[in-house]
Design an enzyme around this catalytic site. Structure first.
Site: not given
Length: 735
Positions: A13, A16, A430, A630, A634
């Protein structure tokens, strides 16, 4: 810092998982530890100079759980062995109470208990007690003591470490009902016997655990399917031209491999010879095949089309794009979102609170002289309050969401990214490489009356054939596309800031800015074609060509907008998300692109550091901002944004900085990522609702005697299964 992934046996659970995290975090040298209940594994960031993997494994073991070792040592990194180990752990770990055979046997043993609930068949007596009741006594002891052993082992383990868990609730509840019923049978208080309560509860609990394990296996199937994509063999070429079949794991950088039609590429590399169309949908999620020629990159597990290709291995085994995808997805599953951390803490406090409430319930009814009610109501409280569903609510949904995204070319690097993405109300794109192709291409060819389009392109291509300028590449690609034979130019010279001059077909030829070419030809600027002004208004770069004393015409070049960019912007607008365009290009170019896409908010002439400032400014306006980019420039903006979305075709720095990576470069995937996150978090909310509603309604009903313990056990099992089933709906909704 190094990262260690260890599959763990024995987590039942959320409590744990939190125990493991707490103990690992106290080890010197551990900077971060996450234990994932749904994945049954721990991910640990540690300083290898201060602590060893063996020490970390020992810590888990002393906490009361068993680290699953690979070849005698904990598994390192994020490889397909990790996931396989996790799969094996899952099935082995629950064998004590999810074995189908045990489930069938307990169901058969429960038949006399069920019959006894409605009537007590008169089959004689044993030691003065009804024989049917004695039969119930025997089968219940077998069911609780043997077939419920998995719960009892968990309880003993927790008690040794002075903790309580879901197993504690089950053991205390069933044992109380069993022991009291045995006592009542011995002292002949037959109206206080509740064997069916203890026995049938075990049946329901085992059924719930079995269904839960099956659903968890299905939930992880999307991740496992990624690992199964690896090619089984590689055909390595020898110097004599023969091919030898080897395991892809034995390949070395520089090896040359033959990939036949219809086969998967064994590893990332570069095409040496041959040409073919390649199905890269497993990486990009995009169905259209990609044409590959000499010097083009190819990727592991993508499928070769109709032509044989010879490739040179470019990366070491385990470092392919597919391996990076698997690593990314596994990292997302091993990290916790903020809501999951809250639920974990609630679960840890929840179990002792329920035990206390069960004790209070027992005492209250016992004091009232209702011992039978005291037992059944206390047992019902313990059973209905199992916190498994709460522990599964978030990780199960993230597991399915991350897996579904990976199959569609959307890599979620961090579980918290899905939670962050759902609140996004503004996306800044961008321009270059994100909304546009990232490289210029010829868009218009306007020859003069003294030339034709074929001649214009050929002359320009001859003059640009030795140039490395992006505009030169655009013209050369246009010539190749039209299968124009180029030839070569003589005495080529560059005129800085203006253009190029050389000898083509024995005549002086010039190419460059229209003003430069007209001046070189001795022509008036007023004689320039009207198309020049139109192209410039559209933010296109205009190249003029002249030869001898003849003006041949103009060629317009532009970084073209991606084909689905406009549709992506429209879809985001329909989702209630505002879009903005950000670029280092000048205002005219930005406005031209924004106009075509329907974007009204523009940020142009922005420096790399200024991009992050733009994001910060919008955040100060109380906007929740995602940035899509990309390039290296950036990275600051990706880090500053509430959610950084990197285009997978971009630079490694951008991909490393983004929280979500879009494979294939399609801006439409940005909308897909937001949609995925919303559906995932919607499922998390639903899961938490169902997990809590069972307890909010069930615990008071049980405490006041309005909920039979057997119904409570069925409700507990149903809650976990419903959470997992609801999570599975995420993948279906995305189809």
């Amino acid at each position: 810092m190094k990262t260690l992934n260890i599959p763990i046996k024995g987590m039942h659970c959320a409590s744990c998982a939190l125990h493991i995290e707490t103990d690992l975090a106290q080890v010197e040298g551990v900077s971060k530890a996450n234990a994932n209940f749904a994945m049954e594994r721990a991910t640990i960031e540690y300083d290898e100079e201060k602590v060893t993997p063996e020490k970390l494994a020992d810590t888990i073991r002393t906490t009361g759980y068993e680290p699953m070792l690979d070849n005698g040592a904990p598994t390192h990194g994020s490889t397909h062995h990790d996931m396989a180990a996790t799969e094996n752990t899952s099935s082995h770990d629950h064998s004590a109470y999810t074995n189908p055979r045990d489930l069938v046997i307990t169901a058969l043993l429960a038949i006399p208990l069920i019959v006894g609930m409605f009537t007590m068949p008169n089959i004689g007596t044993v030691l003065g007690r009804p024989a049917w009741l004695v039969l119930n006594f025997l089968v219940t002891w077998v069911m609780v003591a043997w077939f419920g052993r998995g719960f009892h082992k968990g309880t003993l383990n927790e008690l040794r470490h002075r903790r309580v868990s879901m197993d504690t609730l089950v053991t205390v509840g069933t044992s109380t009902a069993l022991l009291w019923s045995t006592y009542a049978l011995v002292v002949n208080r037959l109206n206080e016997v509740y064997f069916e309560t203890a026995g049938i509860i075990i049946v329901f609990l085992l059924l719930g655990k079995f269904l839960e394990a099956r659903q968890r296996m299905k939930a992880g199937a999307a991740i496992q399917s990624l690992l199964n994509l690896h090619a089984k063999l590689a055909h390595v070429m020898a110097e004599d031209g023969s091919a030898k079949d080897v395991e892809p794991s034995s390949l070395k950088i520089g090896d040359v491999c033959l990939v036949k039609a219809g086969e998967r590429f064994p590893i990332d590399g570069v095409v040496v010879s041959g040409a073919s169309s390649v199905n890269e949908s497993m990486l990009t999620g995009e169905p259209m095949p990609v044409e590959k020629r000499t010097n083009d990159k190819v990727y592991a597990a993508t499928i070769n089309g109709t032509g044989a290709i010879t490739m040179r291995v470019a990366v070491a085994p385990g470092s392919s794009m597919l391996d990076a995808i698997v690593s990314t997805v596994e990292h997302a599953l091993s990290t916790k979102s903020p809501v999951e951390k809250v639920v974990d803490r609630v679960s840890m406090v929840f179990v002792p609170s329920v035990i206390l409430l069960a004790v209070i319930t027992f005492i209250v009814f016992a004091v009232m002289g209702k011992m039978d009610a005291a037992i059944t109501h206390a047992v019902a409280v313990l059973i209905v309050a199992c916190p498994c569903a709460m522990g599964l609510a978030t990780p199960a949904a993230i597991m399915v969401g991350a897996g579904a995204g990976a199959k569609r070319g959307i890599l979620v690097k961090d579980g918290s990214a899905l939670e962050a993405a759902r609140n996004i109300n503004t996306i800044i794109f961008d321009k270059t490489g994100t909304l546009t192709q990232g490289k210029p291409s010829v868009t218009n060819v306007v020859p003069s009356a003294q030339a034709d389009a074929h001649q214009l392109i050929r002359v320009a291509a001859v003059l640009e054939s030795v140039s490395e300028h992006p505009l030169a590449h655009a013209i050369l690609e246009a010539a190749h596309a039209q299968k124009i034979l180029i030839g070569s130019a003589d005495h080529v010279e560059t005129v800085p800031g203006k253009g190029v001059v050389g000898i083509v077909d024995g005549e002086k030829t010039m190419l460059g800015k229209p003003e430069f070419v007209m001046e070189s030809l001795g022509l008036r600027l007023e004689d320039l074609p009207l198309a020049v002004q139109q192209f410039r208004a559209e933010a296109k770069t205009v190249i003029a060509v002249g030869r001898g004393n003849v003006f041949l015409g103009v060629i317009a070049v532009q970084d073209q907008i991606k084909k689905d960019a406009k549709a992506a912007i429209e879809r985001l607008r329909d989702m209630g998300i505002e879009t903005a365009l950000l670029t280092g290009d000048h205002q005219a170019t930005a406005e031209a692109v924004a106009h075509q896409l329907g974007i009204t908010k523009i940020f142009a002439d922005v420096s790399p550091s200024g991009k992050a400032d733009v994001v910060k400014k919008m955040q100060e306006e109380k906007r929740v901002v995602a940035f899509v980019g990309d390039g290296i420039n950036d990275a600051p903006a990706l880090a500053q944004a509430n959610l950084g979305i990197a285009i997978g075709t971009g630079t490694d720095v951008a991909i490393a900085t983004g929280q979500i990576v879009l494979m294939g470069g399609s801006p439409m995937k940005a909308a897909d990522a937001i949609d995925l996150s919303r559906k995932t978090f919607h499922a998390i909310r639903q899961n938490l609702f169902w997990a809590f509603i069972y307890n909010v309604i069930g615990i008071p009903l049980a405490a006041f005697g309005l909920l039979n313990p057997m119904i409570a056990s069925l409700a507990m099992a149903t809650s976990s299964v419903s959470v997992l089933t609801n999570s599975m709906r995420i993948a279906r909704k995305l189809k």
